[in-house]
Design a protein around this motif. Structure first.
Motif, PDB file in Angstrom:
ATOM      1  N   ARG A   1       0.631  -1.323  -0.036  1.00 22.73           N
ATOM      2  CA  ARG A   1      -0.136   0.122  -0.238  1.00 22.73           C
ATOM      3  C   ARG A   1       0.902   1.149   0.079  1.00 22.73           C
ATOM      4  O   ARG A   1       0.242   2.264  -0.076  1.00 22.73           O
ATOM      5  N   GLU A   2       2.155   0.975   0.000  1.00 19.76           N
ATOM      6  CA  GLU A   2       2.885   2.509   0.078  1.00 19.76           C
ATOM      7  C   GLU A   2       3.269   2.687  -1.755  1.00 19.76           C
ATOM      8  O   GLU A   2       3.109   1.777  -2.242  1.00 19.76           O
ATOM      9  N   LYS A   3       3.753   3.924  -1.624  1.00 16.39           N
ATOM     10  CA  LYS A   3       3.979   4.444  -2.829  1.00 16.39           C
ATOM     11  C   LYS A   3       5.583   4.165  -3.287  1.00 16.39           C
ATOM     12  O   LYS A   3       6.251   4.277  -2.402  1.00 16.39           O
ATOM     13  N   ILE A   4       5.786   3.847  -4.476  1.00 15.84           N
ATOM     14  CA  ILE A   4       7.152   3.539  -4.634  1.00 15.84           C
ATOM     15  C   ILE A   4       7.658   4.325  -6.114  1.00 15.84           C
ATOM     16  O   ILE A   4       6.771   4.150  -7.024  1.00 15.84           O
ATOM     17  N   ILE A   5       8.634   4.969  -6.090  1.00 13.79           N
ATOM     18  CA  ILE A   5       8.856   5.802  -7.106  1.00 13.79           C
ATOM     19  C   ILE A   5      10.386   5.475  -7.891  1.00 13.79           C
ATOM     20  O   ILE A   5      11.376   5.244  -7.052  1.00 13.79           O
TER      21      ILE A   5
ATOM     22  N   GLU B   1       7.186  -6.616 -19.851  1.00 14.39           N
ATOM     23  CA  GLU B   1       6.139  -6.182 -20.628  1.00 14.39           C
ATOM     24  C   GLU B   1       5.887  -4.672 -20.219  1.00 14.39           C
ATOM     25  O   GLU B   1       6.173  -4.277 -19.212  1.00 14.39           O
ATOM     26  N   PRO B   2       5.464  -4.155 -21.333  1.00 17.60           N
ATOM     27  CA  PRO B   2       5.217  -2.534 -21.114  1.00 17.60           C
ATOM     28  C   PRO B   2       4.181  -2.230 -19.933  1.00 17.60           C
ATOM     29  O   PRO B   2       3.138  -2.663 -19.796  1.00 17.60           O
ATOM     30  N   ILE B   3       4.647  -1.111 -19.420  1.00 18.24           N
ATOM     31  CA  ILE B   3       3.752  -0.673 -18.239  1.00 18.24           C
ATOM     32  C   ILE B   3       2.810   0.419 -18.951  1.00 18.24           C
ATOM     33  O   ILE B   3       3.325   1.417 -19.344  1.00 18.24           O
TER      34      ILE B   3
ATOM     35  N   ILE C   1      -0.784   3.279 -11.316  1.00 14.77           N
ATOM     36  CA  ILE C   1       0.615   3.474 -11.907  1.00 14.77           C
ATOM     37  C   ILE C   1       0.693   4.645 -13.019  1.00 14.77           C
ATOM     38  O   ILE C   1      -0.409   5.134 -13.558  1.00 14.77           O
ATOM     39  N   GLU C   2       1.673   5.322 -12.687  1.00 12.85           N
ATOM     40  CA  GLU C   2       1.909   6.801 -13.174  1.00 12.85           C
ATOM     41  C   GLU C   2       3.223   6.634 -13.806  1.00 12.85           C
ATOM     42  O   GLU C   2       4.127   6.615 -13.146  1.00 12.85           O
ATOM     43  N   VAL C   3       3.313   7.692 -14.924  1.00 11.64           N
ATOM     44  CA  VAL C   3       4.633   7.577 -15.641  1.00 11.64           C
ATOM     45  C   VAL C   3       4.764   9.388 -15.638  1.00 11.64           C
ATOM     46  O   VAL C   3       3.791   9.838 -16.781  1.00 11.64           O
TER      47      VAL C   3
ATOM     48  N   ILE D   1       4.365   3.942  -8.518  1.00  9.41           N
ATOM     49  CA  ILE D   1       3.438   2.977  -8.390  1.00  9.41           C
ATOM     50  C   ILE D   1       2.828   3.203  -7.101  1.00  9.41           C
ATOM     51  O   ILE D   1       3.218   3.158  -6.030  1.00  9.41           O
ATOM     52  N   ASN D   2       1.453   3.733  -7.242  1.00  8.66           N
ATOM     53  CA  ASN D   2       0.499   3.951  -5.942  1.00  8.66           C
ATOM     54  C   ASN D   2       0.213   2.905  -5.309  1.00  8.66           C
ATOM     55  O   ASN D   2      -0.536   1.865  -5.966  1.00  8.66           O
ATOM     56  N   LYS D   3       0.222   2.989  -4.113  1.00  7.94           N
ATOM     57  CA  LYS D   3      -0.334   1.607  -3.118  1.00  7.94           C
ATOM     58  C   LYS D   3       0.008   0.139  -3.818  1.00  7.94           C
ATOM     59  O   LYS D   3      -0.744  -0.444  -4.454  1.00  7.94           O
TER      60      LYS D   3
END
Length: 1464
Positions: free
Chosen positions: A480-484, A503-505, A512-514, A526-528
């Motif tokens: 549940r944590e955010k990893i950057i 695999e492409p994200i 997921i945010e880019v 990657i949120n949560k």
């Protein structure tokens, strides 16, 4: 002034009758210095003053010199002025001299050649800005033959009889004058005789008078008579000669002669300088002129005289001749200012000013110069560039001009070259920008601009891409944590793609945010994070090197996260106030800790603060909660919230903190009797958390004054709400309070409200009555009203008692008893009357109310009152108001006593306006201690002023008994005010009639008369004209043509008013004047000897009819002079316009005309002049200038131009006819221009790129309404001679039979010979050679035979000079062989004949030609110098042909030429 020194004995100086000490003030004939040795005074002391006791009497002998010396002080140095009476001695001629001596700080007055009339009162005035200081003194003159009478009185001797010798002499003699003609309107000589009643004559002696042969002339010259030139003014013993408009011829010696006094004569000289010349501009500067930068600009104007000196100015600043930026020329009056290379800052106003003697209004001319940038344009455009970092980039562009200045810019910012990395190159018309080692910041829009053009292109610089910072190799996070994941690439525009386990994200925006952070920085967020997100993350980006891809990888894992907290149950909590209250709460949290545990405690919706409201201690599995400073109000439900990032849990805990009850809410006392009462209360709002056990009643005995509360009752339980209190002391006042008690203790007491409780039965004496108000009174009574008691004491009031106290008595006496029926009730007030008062005594009153309980306490006493009459009308005592008449500055005083009841107020008025005390007026009020009002008011004005203080003064007394007024008039005497509306009713040359209105204020006393004075503006002195008793007067004895200012003053017995002046100065002249200028004349008709003018009448005839007109004319170089004086025969009136014919003009001259109107008063100003007019025929048939209509020669493809003038009126029109093509019109081959001028026109035919077919005879026809004229013009077109190798050209064989020879089949060479003598040599000869080759006949060459023969006979000889080293060979080529062939090689080798002999020369063998130069020296004809011609030549492979250009010259003409041969 020469100061003679007469000596006696051994060097002693003869002094005046009063000894003089050089150290002190004195008089004598020996001053310490002379006027020529005058030295300025020095600052001494402070204020201006004389020595302590300056001498005030000075004496001298007649015909000797006297000196007055006064020592002066002052800092700054004072200005010294000397006066005799009111006459300024500095204006009294040369006998009076004044100077200063700085060493002794003395001011000196010297009188030369002392006369009897010099005796009198004098004064010396000092002024240094701080005020004037005067010293008056007397000068006594001892006449010849005895001592002055006043001097004898001074010596206290018996007066002797004077010896009186009557002598006629000049007191004032005329002074030599020097003037300049035209600089002044008049000059005067004045002579003053010692006796009155004599007649004088004026004479002039000069060159003009010597020419006059008349018996009237004597040694003094000829007599002057009154007229246009001379005027005379005689005032008793003063004789004045006025010379009007002095001219050079008026210079000479002027003598004033008294025939009755043995021809007593005085003389003076007049010197008149010639008038200054008058210069103007014949042609002015253009009003506006435009120029371009770095280009020449010329400003031209022309003055009407070549000797005129001018200066040039730019924006008012002089342009120096030394300024290299400008070139200033003066060529025969044509003034030129050239700006060599114009710049923008050269814009401005340029002015050419005539340095001296400029005509008024025409001494300068200006031009507004506007310098604009020269518009530089580009001939190419910049092209876009793309490159990679560290590459070289070159931008280039071409300009139209080499001097174009360009500016390179990047994104609108100027580029500054450093000479290494960034270079700007200027190469002819090409401009370059070179950027070495391009950087990313160099990318942008590159622009280059001139002042009129611009071009731009984009520069793109790409990165050498790669990962500047890659992702970390290993990363882990909690569920549940955010990893950057961060990475950074070099190219900020390069894409970065992320992959998970290959695999492409695909970002979904939530889980997921880019993110592209810019500047090459990228993030995968990657949120949560979820347990299934474990794996390998890969970032990929292109390298900008083809398809190469660069990667960065990172391994990461996800571990289990924490769960929401859970709390256990808690039972209700009980505490005691001010002791302690705590509680324990169990809890647990499962999983990996991801966030801090947060605990909140709320009560009544308010968050409690830890450390202030509660203390919180967290143990591993429980929470300890303590309430800080437990109070009753802190009881309630405590809500405890425990949460982390995953969720929360909460518990409500009931907390009861016990304390004493709150006080009972209300306390009141009822059922009051003599020794008991009932106390009532309401329960407290809070019982303290436990039940009420009892109530305690306490009492305070106010009457006892102990201030102690004692318990007087207690309830058995907590439910009682009232209790009876007994055993109280009768007639004592009590207060009661109640306490509530529980098991914790008693509450604070609740005290009763309102007044103290008096222990007695329900009835009582009344309350005190209110203060009596005295409503009416008299000498023996007083009526009053008062407020009844607020309480009747429980029983009705039976009556009221009025108590009386007299002033100064300490005892109240019972007065009148008033029953309830005797008093009146009026609006809540009781009214009563006290009788039996004694008049004049002062009383106070108070009231008691009485019921069955007894009399009340007395009420407050009334204000004191005096038994007297209440209303007495205001009145004055004593004399009251009265009229006052006094002089300005004297005091005004009214001292008034008054009375009235009640005491009246006093108000002073002047002319209805209230007066107040101020700096000019004092109003005081005093009172006398008496039964009835006696007051004193004093109005005082220390210094009366008529304007302010004159008027009707009124004292106004006001009170309730009425109003009283009394008045007195004050008349302050003063001089009258100014007269009003001074106007001239009649103006004449020698008198002016004035009228005015009397002053608005006569000063309080009648006006006795009026004083009329005037001032001649020229002299500046005021003179009394007359005194009169009316409001009009006539000022006589005025000088015609002089300007006068008038003033009128009113006079009464107090003095003279300020004068009223006329507005503008009044010109003493008759009411008519010269007319205004006529309208500008127009030329309506003309011929070659006259013009007819028409003009409008003047708008103003000056008050007298116009008698005639004077028409003046001026040619181009002369001045104005009369051309015609009109009369009924030569001037015809047409309504508002007039017309006249001016004859006697000269044909071909330029004229201008103007008109002057004349009436009885004289001539008007000239009208505006006409434009320049050329005297010419109005109708003239065309006449073409034959000198300009001559034939021309031109080479093929060259331009031929005819510019021909033709006289004719109206200006003729022109028609050109081509030899072959007919009428010529404007086309690409021909241009025709026409330009008209007064008297004719000019036509110009331009033949562009002449062709052989253009040769022939052209016809020019000029036509107007009066006729036509034609002229023929020959055009010869010369072509090049083709190469030819015949005998004639090779060896000079004239017998050659080719088509070019003399003997040839078509006689072409003969035609050639004829033509070359009539043309410009080689080109024309070449043309005929070509014609010869093409079998053209002589007629085809179109060369008239007659012209050929004339040219051959008149052709000049040509002398050729050849220089080789030191030897010179001269060849004389005869006209018969117009062209000579020279073999150059024979000359060089010496094998040919020597050229030193004269005659026709032939040469031998031929060799290749070398080279040569030719120069014509001069051509002379009939002693007139012609312009140099150029010696013509042409060459063949082996020889050179020389020719003298064809001109129609006389046989005596000679042409000398020299040639220099130089080896190739």
């Amino acid at each position: 002034m020469t100061i003679p020194q007469e000596r006696r004995g051994s060097g002693q100086v003869r002094r005046g009758s009063v000894p003089m000490d050089r150290r002190n003030s004195g008089a004598g004939n020996l001053p310490p210095t002379s006027p020529e040795e005058s030295t300025p005074l020095k600052p001494r002391g402070k204020e201006s003053k004389f020595v302590a006791k300056p001498q005030d009497k000075f004496s001298g002998n007649e015909k000797e010199n006297v000196f007055v010396q006064l020592e002066v002080f002052g800092d700054p140095v004072p200005k010294v002025e000397w006066f005799k009476g009111f006459k300024d001695l500095s204006m009294e001629g040369q006998r009076f001299k004044t100077w200063t001596d700085g060493e002794t700080n003395t001011a000196i007055l010297g009188i030369e050649n002392l006369k009897q009339e010099d005796e009198g009162s004098y004064k010396c005035v000092l002024n240094n800005g701080g005020g004037e200081v005067e010293h008056e003194f007397n000068i006594y003159v001892t006449v010849e033959g005895g001592m002055d009478f006043r001097a004898m009185l001074m010596k206290r001797k018996k007066p002797q009889k004077k010896v009186v010798v009557e002598k006629y002499e000049w007191i004032e003699e005329p002074v030599d004058r020097k003037v300049k003609q035209g600089a002044c309107d008049e000059v005067s000589f004045t002579a003053k005789l010692s006796h009155k009643g004599k007649k004088a004559k004026w004479y002039v002696r000069n060159q003009e008078s010597l020419k006059i042969k008349t018996p009237i002339k004597n040694e003094n010259g000829v007599e002057c008579y009154k007229g246009a030139k001379y005027a005379f003014v005689v005032d008793d013993d003063v004789f004045t000669l006025i010379i009007k408009n002095p001219e050079v011829n008026d210079a000479g010696r002027y003598s004033c002669v008294i025939r009755e006094c043995n021809d007593l004569t005085t003389r003076a000289s007049l010197e008149v300088d010639s008038p200054d010349p008058q210069y103007g501009f014949e042609k002015k500067l253009d009003k506006k002129k435009h120029g371009k930068t770095k280009r020449k600009l010329k400003l031209k104007c022309k003055t009407d005289n070549p000797d005129t000196k001018v200066k040039w100015y730019k924006n008012g600043k002089e342009i120096k001749l030394s300024d290299t930026k400008f070139l200033i020329k003066n060529e025969a009056g044509e003034q030129t200012l050239e700006i060599k290379e114009a710049e923008l800052e050269d814009s401005g106003t340029y002015t050419c000013k005539i340095e001296e003697f400029g005509k008024e209004g025409e001494s300068e001319t200006s031009c507004e110069v506007v310098i604009g940038e020269f518009p530089h344009k580009f001939t190419s455009e910049l092209k876009p560039k793309e490159c990679v970092e560290d590459d070289q980039v070159v931008f280039s562009i071409d300009c139209e001009q080499e001097d174009a200045e360009v500016e390179w810019m990047k994104d609108g910012v100027p580029i500054i070259p450093d000479g290494k990395r960034v270079q700007i190159v200027k190469d002819g018309k090409k401009r370059k920008l070179i950027i070495n080692g391009c950087k990313l910041e160099d990318a942008g829009n590159i622009a280059v601009k001139t002042n009129a053009d611009e071009s731009s292109a984009d520069l793109g610089v790409k990165y050498n891409n790669g990962f500047v910072k890659g992702m970390r190799e290993f990363k882990q996070c909690v569920e549940r944590e955010k990893i950057i994941f961060n990475c950074e690439v070099k190219d900020p525009d390069a894409p970065v793609d992320f992959f998970l386990n290959g695999e492409p994200i695909v970002p979904d925006g939530e889980h997921i945010e880019v993110v592209n952070l810019g500047n090459g920085k990228h993030q995968l967020i990657i949120n949560k994070a979820e347990m299934g997100d474990n794996g390998t993350i890969t970032a990929k980006t292109p390298s900008n090197r083809g398809d190469e891809i660069i990667e960065s990888k990172s391994q990461f894992t996800v571990i289990k996260g924490e769960e929401p907290p859970k709390m256990g149950d808690v039972a209700p909590v009980t505490g005691v106030a001010k002791k302690q209250c705590n509680m324990t709460i169990p809890y647990k949290v499962e999983g990996e800790k991801q966030s801090d545990l947060e605990i909140f405690v709320e009560k009544d919706g308010k968050l409690l603060k830890i450390g202030k409201d509660i203390n919180l201690t967290v143990h591993g599995d429980r929470i300890q909660l303590d309430v800080i400073n437990p109070k009753r109000e802190k009881s309630g439900v405590y809500k405890v919230v425990m949460k982390n990032a995953q969720g929360q849990d909460e518990r409500d805990i009931m907390v009861n903190i016990m304390d004493v009850p709150t006080p009972p809410q209300t306390v009141k006392v009822t059922d009051v009797f003599q020794d008991n009462c009932v106390v009532n209360w309401s329960p407290p709002r809070d019982n303290g958390g436990t039940e009420i056990k009892k109530y305690i009643v306490e009492a305070l005995d106010v009457s006892a004054g102990t201030g102690a509360w004692t318990e007087v009752a207690q309830t058995p339980g907590g439910n009682d709400r009232a209790i009876k209190v007994e055993h109280l002391i009768p007639n004592h006042k009590y207060r009661f309070r109640v306490r509530a008690a529980n098991k914790i203790g008693p509450s604070d007491p609740a005290e009763m409200g309102g007044d103290d409780i008096l222990m007695r039965d329900p009835w009582d004496i009344p309350d005190p009555c209110g203060q009596p108000n005295i409503d009416d009174w008299g000498p023996d009574f007083a009526e009053m009203t008062w407020k009844p008691p607020e309480s009747d004491g429980g029983a009705p009031i039976t009556h009221y008692v009025i108590e009386v106290k007299e002033k100064n008595m300490n005892q109240w006496v019972e007065g009148k008893h008033l029953s309830a029926k005797e008093v009146q009730e009026m609006g809540g007030m009781i009214k009563g009357r006290q009788d039996g008062l004694v008049e004049g005594c002062e009383y106070q009153f108070r009231i008691r109310a009485v019921n069955k309980g007894g009399p009340s306490e007395p009420g407050p006493p009334s204000t004191p009152m005096i038994a007297k009459t209440r209303f007495l009308p205001p009145h004055l005592k004593g004399d009251g108001m009265y009229d006052i008449t006094l002089k300005k500055g004297r005091p005004i005083r009214y001292d008034i006593w008054f009375g009235g009841e009640p005491a009246p107020s006093v108000e002073w008025l002047r002319e209805g306006r209230t007066l107040m005390s101020d700096k000019d007026t004092s109003i005081e009020l005093y009172s006398k201690n008496a039964i009835y009002t006696e007051k004193n008011t004093v109005l005082s004005i220390p210094r009366a002023d008529r304007v302010r203080d004159t008027g009707l003064y009124t004292i106004k007394l006001t009170c309730e008994a009425g109003t009283f007024e009394a008045s007195g008039r004050v008349n302050v005497l003063d001089v009258p005010t100014k007269c009003r509306r001074l106007v001239p009713d009649e103006v004449r040359a020698e008198h002016i009639k004035l009228s005015w209105l009397p002053p608005e204020d006569d000063g309080g006393t009648p006006i006795t008369n009026y004083l009329v004075r005037y001032m001649d503006i020229d002299s500046g002195e005021w003179v009394t004209a007359c005194t009169t008793g009316g409001t009009s007067a006539v000022a006589k004895g005025l000088k015609p043509g002089h300007l006068y200012q008038f003033e009128v003053s009113a006079i009464n017995k107090e003095g003279q008013s300020e004068p009223i002046f006329t507005g503008d100065p009044i010109l003493a002249e008759n009411p008519y004047k010269p007319p205004s200028q006529p309208g500008e004349p127009k030329i309506t008709d003309f011929d070659n000897k006259s013009v007819t003018l028409r003009w409008e009448k003047p708008r103003d005839d000056g008050g007298r009819p116009i008698t005639h007109y004077v028409i003046q004319k001026k040619d181009k170089f002369g001045g104005w002079f009369d051309a015609l004086v009109t009369d009924s025969t030569n001037c015809e009136a047409k309504i508002d316009e007039l017309e006249a014919r001016v004859p006697g003009l000269s044909e071909g001259k330029w004229y201008q005309f103007r008109v002057i109107a004349v009436n009885k008063a004289g001539e008007s100003d000239p009208s505006p002049h006409t434009k320049p007019h050329l005297c010419r025929h109005k109708n003239l048939s065309p006449s073409i200038d034959k000198g300009q209509a001559s034939s021309k020669k031109v080479r093929v493809k060259r331009t031929a131009v005819w510019q021909i003038k033709c006289r004719g009126e109206p200006p003729p029109t022109f028609t050109w006819t081509h030899p072959h093509d007919g009428e010529i019109r404007n086309s690409e081959n021909f241009s025709i221009l026409h330009d008209e001028y007064q008297g004719g026109a000019t036509t110009t035919l331009v033949i562009h790129k002449s062709r052989v077919s253009d040769a022939g005879t052209y016809i020019l026809e000029a036509t107007n309404r009066n006729g036509k004229e034609k002229v023929e013009l020959d055009l010869i077109v010369l072509d090049n001679i083709p190469e030819c190798e015949c005998d004639m050209y090779r060896s000079g064989n004239k017998q050659c039979s080719c088509t070019h020879s003399y003997t040839g089949e078509r006689r072409g060479l003969s035609a050639l010979s004829a033509l070359t003598e009539d043309s410009e040599a080689p080109s024309e000869m070449a043309s005929l050679r070509r014609d010869a080759h093409s079998s053209a006949s002589l007629d085809d060459a179109q060369i008239p035979r007659s012209r050929f023969m004339r040219a051959r006979s008149e052709a000049p000889k040509t002398i050729l000079r050849e220089t080789r080293g030191d030897a010179t060979t001269i060849t004389n080529i005869q006209p018969a062989s117009h062209y000579a062939k020279l073999d150059l090689d024979a000359i060089e080798t010496g094998t040919g004949p020597r050229l030193r002999r004269r005659g026709t020369v032939t040469f031998g063998s031929t060799l290749p030609i070398r080279s040569f130069q030719t120069e014509i020296v001069r051509t002379f004809k009939d002693d007139r110098d012609y312009q140099p011609d150029t010696l013509k030549f042409f060459k063949t492979p082996s020889c050179v042909w020389f020719d003298t250009p064809y001109r129609t010259l006389s046989r005596s003409s000679r042409t000398r030429a020299s040639s220099r041969f130089v080896r190739l």
